[in-house]
Enzyme design. Structure first.
Site, PDB file in Angstrom:
ATOM      1  N   ARG A  35       8.134 -24.238 -21.278  1.00 24.36           N
ATOM      2  CA  ARG A  35       6.842 -23.550 -21.149  1.00 24.36           C
ATOM      3  C   ARG A  35       6.855 -22.165 -21.783  1.00 24.36           C
ATOM      4  O   ARG A  35       6.117 -21.274 -21.366  1.00 24.36           O
ATOM      5  CB  ARG A  35       6.413 -23.452 -19.677  1.00 24.36           C
ATOM      6  N   ARG A  39       1.642 -19.676 -21.121  1.00 23.57           N
ATOM      7  CA  ARG A  39       1.883 -19.216 -19.761  1.00 23.57           C
ATOM      8  C   ARG A  39       1.775 -17.704 -19.627  1.00 23.57           C
ATOM      9  O   ARG A  39       0.736 -17.171 -19.311  1.00 23.57           O
ATOM     10  CB  ARG A  39       3.221 -19.732 -19.202  1.00 23.57           C
ATOM     11  N   ARG A  48      -6.346 -18.157 -25.991  1.00 24.71           N
ATOM     12  CA  ARG A  48      -6.839 -19.277 -25.199  1.00 24.71           C
ATOM     13  C   ARG A  48      -8.099 -18.945 -24.412  1.00 24.71           C
ATOM     14  O   ARG A  48      -8.703 -19.832 -23.802  1.00 24.71           O
ATOM     15  CB  ARG A  48      -5.759 -19.689 -24.175  1.00 24.71           C
ATOM     16  N   ASP A  84       0.502 -31.101 -23.700  1.00 28.93           N
ATOM     17  CA  ASP A  84       0.559 -31.406 -22.275  1.00 28.93           C
ATOM     18  C   ASP A  84       0.924 -32.874 -22.128  1.00 28.93           C
ATOM     19  O   ASP A  84       0.582 -33.704 -22.991  1.00 28.93           O
ATOM     20  CB  ASP A  84      -0.791 -31.133 -21.602  1.00 28.93           C
ATOM     21  N   TYR A 159       0.597 -39.328 -11.350  1.00 30.49           N
ATOM     22  CA  TYR A 159      -0.722 -38.706 -11.506  1.00 30.49           C
ATOM     23  C   TYR A 159      -1.832 -39.752 -11.488  1.00 30.49           C
ATOM     24  O   TYR A 159      -2.898 -39.556 -10.884  1.00 30.49           O
ATOM     25  CB  TYR A 159      -0.782 -37.904 -12.800  1.00 30.49           C
TER      26      TYR A 159
END
Length: 373
Positions: A35, A39, A48, A84, A159
């Site tokens: 990451r 972040r 972003r 992702d 998920y």
């Protein structure tokens, strides 16, 4: 003579690829952070702003810029592709979103055989933006390797079955144990989806891959071996050995040997075990990656620096070591601290390794030389 890295598409002096192939170079310990692309970086937050996560992953110029930001700032030895684990599912039409502060949320929970139809293989046209972004990055990165990544079938299945993040994975475990044939069909399809996503990145120029089985640590070793490992193996085996394959999960201390046996070249280790002990559990034919506790990034620098040194020293007792955190960079991490860690590992890593290996040699000589008194 410089080491041979097979078909790797970066310069032969890559310390990251050397360690991944268990041919650690003496002059530098490689370091990168999970990451690291995004972040905590202020430049990431600026670029972003106002752009949803999944949209940002589908814009090649933005993906390339975010991937490059930590390489420029820290001088890490590898870049991790900004994306992702849910991107390939979104790409084939699965109804999902990534909700800030919560994570992936499904529009419809996986409930039975009828839901398998939506889980078709990934085609190149589905992820053309990924190919374009990787190609841009390979041109920009030069001799710095690019790591592609994907989610492992168990984590993706959790998920889908839970409908989002879960604390106990109760629905997931009930399905896998109660309906093993349906579980097999689900995870086999997810394995092929992840493999296709990784192949797209490798074919575009990625020099290594990492398979994230983030939630595999919720399983016992017996259940992992039966319900998760075969599908991780299906992903990794489809990639062959042209690029190093890293396999990582959280809370997997009892699963490390099984994770290596699934087909990895490098096993990622979280912060719960010293790397030397982790390597003993995994076996002598695997490199390791890790494993500074990310929760310690806010500790006073002298204390944190000693922890970094301890990780490097323990990593010296393995067949190959890539320094990393034991999980991803937290959103509130201070980028300056991460920069200091990179500098310390690069500056002190070789001497720390030599000292640790000398200690091991001394212990071995004393043990072998000892006789009855």
């Amino acid at each position: 003579m410089l080491p041979d890295f097979g078909s790797a598409r970066v310069g032969p002096a890559s310390v990251f690829l050397a360690a991944a192939r268990q041919r650690q170079l003496d002059d530098r310990v490689p370091v990168w952070f999970m990451r690291q692309a995004g972040r905590s970086l202020p430049e990431y937050k600026r670029i972003r702003e106002g752009i949803p996560m999944l949209e940002s992953c589908a814009r090649p110029d933005l993906v390339a810029e975010i991937t490059l930001q930590p390489v420029r700032r820290y001088g890490v030895d590898a870049a991790i592709f900004y994306s992702d684990i849910m991107v390939p599912l979104k790409a084939i039409g699965v109804d999902l979103d990534i909700v800030p502060g919560r994570g992936p949320v499904m529009g419809h929970r996986f409930a039975g055989e009828a839901d398998l139809a939506s889980l078709r293989p990934v085609q190149p046209d589905d992820v053309g933006y990924v190919t374009e972004a990787v190609q841009i990055l390979v041109g920009e990165l030069g001799d710095t390797p690019l790591i592609g990544f994907a989610g492992a079938p168990f984590t993706l299945a959790s998920y889908l079955v839970e409908g989002g993040p879960s604390k106990d994975y109760a629905r997931t475990k009930a399905l896998m144990v109660g309906e093993p044939e349906l579980w097999d069909a689900l995870c086999s399809r997810l394995a092929d989806i992840s493999a296709g996503f990784l192949r797209a990145q490798v074919e575009a120029g990625a020099s290594a891959v990492q398979l994230f089985d983030s939630w595999a640590g919720s399983l016992s070793a017996e259940d992992y071996a039966r319900f998760a490992q075969p599908y991780a193996a299906r992903v990794l085996q489809q990639l062959g050995t042209d690029v190093p394959r890293i396999h990582f999960g959280v809370g997997t201390g009892e699963l490390l040997g099984l994770m290596g046996a699934a087909g990895a070249d490098v096993v990622g280790v979280d912060w719960r075990l010293p790397l030397a002990e982790a390597s003993r559990r995994i076996g002598p034919t695997y490199a390791v990656q890790g494993n500074l506790d990310p929760a310690l990034l806010g500790a006073p620098w002298p204390v944190l620096a000693d922890r970094v040194r301890a990780v490097v020293s323990s990593g010296a007792r393995t067949p190959g070591h890539i320094f990393n955190l034991g999980h991803g960079v937290p959103p509130d991490a201070d980028p300056a601290v991460l920069g200091r860690i990179v500098d310390l590992v690069h500056a002190e890593g070789p001497e720390l390794r030599r000292a640790a290996l000398a200690d091991v040699s001394t212990v071995v000589e004393v043990t072998v030389g000892a006789g009855p008194t």
